[in-house]
Design an enzyme around this catalytic site. Structure first.
Site, PDB file in Angstrom:
ATOM      1  N   ASP A  45       1.290  -1.906   0.023  1.00  0.00           N
ATOM      2  CA  ASP A  45       0.264   0.163   0.056  1.00  0.00           C
ATOM      3  C   ASP A  45       0.975   1.202  -0.039  1.00  0.00           C
ATOM      4  O   ASP A  45       1.573   1.303   0.903  1.00  0.00           O
ATOM      5  CB  ASP A  45      -0.680  -0.001   1.251  1.00  0.00           C
ATOM      6  CG  ASP A  45      -1.502   1.283   1.504  1.00  0.00           C
ATOM      7  OD1 ASP A  45      -2.296   1.300   0.739  1.00  0.00           O
ATOM      8  OD2 ASP A  45      -1.341   1.896   2.208  1.00  0.00           O
ATOM      9  N   TYR A  50       3.177   9.850   0.120  1.00  0.00           N
ATOM     10  CA  TYR A  50       4.789   9.513   0.786  1.00  0.00           C
ATOM     11  C   TYR A  50       5.613   9.046  -0.498  1.00  0.00           C
ATOM     12  O   TYR A  50       6.987   9.141   0.812  1.00  0.00           O
ATOM     13  CB  TYR A  50       4.618   7.268   0.905  1.00  0.00           C
ATOM     14  CG  TYR A  50       2.762   7.064   1.949  1.00  0.00           C
ATOM     15  CD1 TYR A  50       1.861   7.991   2.273  1.00  0.00           C
ATOM     16  CD2 TYR A  50       2.476   5.366   1.510  1.00  0.00           C
ATOM     17  CE1 TYR A  50       0.705   7.868   2.676  1.00  0.00           C
ATOM     18  CE2 TYR A  50       0.929   5.411   2.247  1.00  0.00           C
ATOM     19  CZ  TYR A  50       0.744   6.355   2.721  1.00  0.00           C
ATOM     20  OH  TYR A  50      -0.981   5.943   3.568  1.00  0.00           O
ATOM     21  N   LYS A  75      -2.162   5.764  -3.974  1.00  0.00           N
ATOM     22  CA  LYS A  75      -3.727   6.750  -4.226  1.00  0.00           C
ATOM     23  C   LYS A  75      -3.713   8.203  -4.623  1.00  0.00           C
ATOM     24  O   LYS A  75      -2.708   9.142  -4.885  1.00  0.00           O
ATOM     25  CB  LYS A  75      -4.515   7.053  -2.466  1.00  0.00           C
ATOM     26  CG  LYS A  75      -3.918   5.518  -1.173  1.00  0.00           C
ATOM     27  CD  LYS A  75      -4.015   6.081  -0.717  1.00  0.00           C
ATOM     28  CE  LYS A  75      -3.917   4.633   0.705  1.00  0.00           C
ATOM     29  NZ  LYS A  75      -2.251   4.411   0.953  1.00  0.00           N
ATOM     30  N   HIS A 108      -7.713   9.629  -1.494  1.00  0.00           N
ATOM     31  CA  HIS A 108      -6.729   9.313  -0.272  1.00  0.00           C
ATOM     32  C   HIS A 108      -7.741   9.453   0.367  1.00  0.00           C
ATOM     33  O   HIS A 108      -7.672   9.094   1.520  1.00  0.00           O
ATOM     34  CB  HIS A 108      -5.739  10.378  -0.169  1.00  0.00           C
ATOM     35  CG  HIS A 108      -4.621   9.883   0.367  1.00  0.00           C
ATOM     36  ND1 HIS A 108      -3.214   9.730   0.052  1.00  0.00           N
ATOM     37  CD2 HIS A 108      -5.018   9.803   1.649  1.00  0.00           C
ATOM     38  CE1 HIS A 108      -2.508   9.116   1.107  1.00  0.00           C
ATOM     39  NE2 HIS A 108      -3.440   9.031   2.130  1.00  0.00           N
TER      40      HIS A 108
HETATM   41  N1  LIG Z   1      -5.258   6.327   3.336  1.00  0.00           N
HETATM   42  C1  LIG Z   1      -5.228   6.983   4.523  1.00  0.00           C
HETATM   43  O1  LIG Z   1      -4.935   7.867   4.867  1.00  0.00           O
HETATM   44  C2  LIG Z   1      -3.523   6.688   5.589  1.00  0.00           C
HETATM   45  C3  LIG Z   1      -3.521   6.995   6.393  1.00  0.00           C
HETATM   46  C4  LIG Z   1      -2.799   6.788   7.070  1.00  0.00           C
HETATM   47  C5  LIG Z   1      -1.604   5.144   7.127  1.00  0.00           C
HETATM   48  N2  LIG Z   1      -2.424   4.576   6.270  1.00  0.00           N
HETATM   49  C6  LIG Z   1      -1.731   3.547   5.080  1.00  0.00           C
HETATM   50  O2  LIG Z   1      -1.357   2.542   6.041  1.00  0.00           O
HETATM   51  C7  LIG Z   1      -0.348   1.782   6.876  1.00  0.00           C
HETATM   52  C8  LIG Z   1      -0.393   1.236   8.154  1.00  0.00           C
HETATM   53  O3  LIG Z   1      -0.614   2.288   9.640  1.00  0.00           O
HETATM   54  P1  LIG Z   1       0.147   3.110   9.710  1.00  0.00           P
HETATM   55  O4  LIG Z   1       2.084   2.850   9.463  1.00  0.00           O
HETATM   56  O5  LIG Z   1      -0.136   5.080  10.524  1.00  0.00           O
HETATM   57  O6  LIG Z   1      -0.382   2.259  11.613  1.00  0.00           O
HETATM   58  P2  LIG Z   1       0.190   0.459  12.102  1.00  0.00           P
HETATM   59  O7  LIG Z   1       0.261  -0.073  11.056  1.00  0.00           O
HETATM   60  O8  LIG Z   1      -0.599   0.298  12.858  1.00  0.00           O
HETATM   61  O9  LIG Z   1       1.703   1.009  13.111  1.00  0.00           O
HETATM   62  C9  LIG Z   1       2.961   1.160  12.173  1.00  0.00           C
HETATM   63  C10 LIG Z   1       3.795   0.858  13.381  1.00  0.00           C
HETATM   64  O10 LIG Z   1       3.595   0.106  15.271  1.00  0.00           O
HETATM   65  C11 LIG Z   1       5.365  -0.221  14.169  1.00  0.00           C
HETATM   66  N3  LIG Z   1       5.265  -2.493  14.745  1.00  0.00           N
HETATM   67  C12 LIG Z   1       4.754  -2.973  13.064  1.00  0.00           C
HETATM   68  N4  LIG Z   1       4.680  -4.429  13.939  1.00  0.00           N
HETATM   69  C13 LIG Z   1       4.669  -4.354  14.875  1.00  0.00           C
HETATM   70  C14 LIG Z   1       4.912  -5.146  15.594  1.00  0.00           C
HETATM   71  N5  LIG Z   1       4.813  -6.664  15.113  1.00  0.00           N
HETATM   72  N6  LIG Z   1       5.125  -5.330  17.196  1.00  0.00           N
HETATM   73  C15 LIG Z   1       4.821  -3.730  17.393  1.00  0.00           C
HETATM   74  N7  LIG Z   1       4.676  -2.730  16.819  1.00  0.00           N
HETATM   75  C16 LIG Z   1       4.989  -3.019  15.492  1.00  0.00           C
HETATM   76  C17 LIG Z   1       5.333   0.148  13.346  1.00  0.00           C
HETATM   77  O11 LIG Z   1       7.767   0.297  13.815  1.00  0.00           O
HETATM   78  P3  LIG Z   1       8.204  -0.900  12.441  1.00  0.00           P
HETATM   79  O12 LIG Z   1       8.085   0.183  11.395  1.00  0.00           O
HETATM   80  O13 LIG Z   1       9.375  -0.077  13.426  1.00  0.00           O
HETATM   81  O14 LIG Z   1       8.821  -2.435  12.894  1.00  0.00           O
HETATM   82  C18 LIG Z   1       5.681   1.599  13.356  1.00  0.00           C
HETATM   83  O15 LIG Z   1       5.489   2.676  14.338  1.00  0.00           O
HETATM   84  C19 LIG Z   1       0.540   3.094   6.714  1.00  0.00           C
HETATM   85  O16 LIG Z   1       1.940   2.489   6.666  1.00  0.00           O
HETATM   86  C20 LIG Z   1       0.110   3.601   5.275  1.00  0.00           C
HETATM   87  O17 LIG Z   1       0.215   2.391   3.762  1.00  0.00           O
HETATM   88  C21 LIG Z   1      -3.003   4.918   5.031  1.00  0.00           C
END
Ligand SMILES: NC(=O)c1ccc[n+]([C@@H]2O[C@H](COP(=O)([O-])OP(=O)(O)OC[C@H]3O[C@@H](n4cnc5c(N)ncnc54)[C@H](OP(=O)(O)O)[C@@H]3O)[C@@H](O)[C@H]2O)c1
Length: 274
Positions: A45, A50, A75, A108
């Site tokens: 994704d 990004y 997006k 988005h």
């Molecule tokens: N459509 C939208 O508006 C929108 C908005 C926000 C995000 N997104 C998408 O959603 C994706 C995910 O959301 P997010 O990045 O905000 O949050 P997330 O996936 O909920 O959390 C990511 C965080 O958790 C850590 N992490 C990952 N696996 C873990 C585990 N098994 N145990 C403990 N910590 C862990 C990661 O660190 P490490 O990397 O160090 O493992 C990072 O700090 C984004 O990357 C993006 O692609 C979309």
């Protein structure tokens, strides 16, 4: 890996890799994508926002996995939509990724008053065949209703913030009713809230010898929601995808639902401004 069928018949892997802030440099991004693909991810994704599409595309082209076994989402950003440049933005994403086609192209964020017109432009992109599916992100029910009023092609997906502190059962039910697959962003609560320390998640994890993160990700699979956790770390990437060998009971799903506080880590979709 489990797949879910989108409303046009294409199949989407239910666990994907989030890539927002996945690396400081293009080399970091490239290495993170290669390691994710190595450990089994087939769904990536990204977004114009990004600024990592070129490195992701390079990793995809180099990885040796046939293109049709990978699922790539990107997006359209609000300013491109507002300035009438959504088609240019799509072409640029496709050029940066350089992977022949995009599996899923999303709006988005909803733009107030422009939900319907934006969607009609998305349908034109779909008609070119360069986006195999089209959908939206951060659309609440009232945004989706405006899209559905004009749509000749229903959105295939709605990518929304969702985790046990923001369960959003009503929105997810509305989407299911309209055959729109929901995807959870920040499925682990990002790093902004101590979701993974919750006692309930740890106790359920102990029962299955799984981590709280794996429990949360599995909970999404059980409720028919795609999850896209981000990790730049190969071990956490591998662990986050290792959720297809256990099932939660309906009682455990209810317990996890009970953590809901309707609280967001990101911006409310009605408050986004471009
Ligand atoms: N459509 C939208 O508006 C929108 C908005 C926000 C995000 N997104 C998408 O959603 C994706 C995910 O959301 P997010 O990045 O905000 O949050 P997330 O996936 O909920 O959390 C990511 C965080 O958790 C850590 N992490 C990952 N696996 C873990 C585990 N098994 N145990 C403990 N910590 C862990 C990661 O660190 P490490 O990397 O160090 O493992 C990072 O700090 C984004 O990357 C993006 O692609 C979309």
């Amino acid at each position: 890996m489990k797949h879910i069928k989108l409303n046009n018949g294409t199949k989407m892997p239910m666990l994907g890799l989030g890539t927002y802030k996945i690396g400081g440099t293009d080399v970091d991004v490239y290495n993170s994508i290669r390691s994710a693909i190595d450990v089994g991810y087939r769904h990536i994704d990204t977004a114009t926002l990004y600024k990592n599409e070129a490195a992701i595309g390079q990793a995809i082209r180099d990885c040796g996995i046939p293109r049709d076994e990978l699922f790539v989402t990107t997006k359209a950003w609000g300013t491109d939509i507002l300035t009438g440049n959504i088609h240019k933005a799509f072409s640029l994403s496709l050029k940066m990724l350089d992977i022949d086609y995009i599996d899923l192209y999303l709006v988005h964020w909803p733009i107030k008053g422009k939900e319907g017109n934006t969607w009609l432009e998305m349908e034109k992109i779909y008609a070119t065949g360069d986006a195999k599916s089209i959908g939206v992100s951060n659309h609440l029910q009232h945004h989706l209703e405006k899209v559905l009023e004009v749509a000749t092609i229903k959105p295939a997906a709605n990518q929304i913030e969702s985790h046990p502190y923001l369960v959003l059962d009503d929105l997810i039910s509305f989407c299911k009713h309209h055959n729109i697959v929901c995807e959870a962003w920040s499925p682990l609560g990002s790093s902004k809230v101590p979701l993974l320390e919750e006692r309930i998640l740890n106790e359920i994890g102990n029962k299955y010898q799984k981590s709280p993160a794996q429990v949360v990700l599995r909970w999404n699979i059980e409720r028919g929601v795609v999850a896209i956790p981000k990790s730049a770390n190969k071990e956490r990437q591998a662990s986050n995808i290792d959720i297809f060998d256990f099932e939660l009971t309906s009682e455990e799903v209810k317990l996890i639902n009970s953590l809901n506080k309707d609280s967001r880590t990101g911006i409310h979709p009605d408050e986004i401004g471009f």
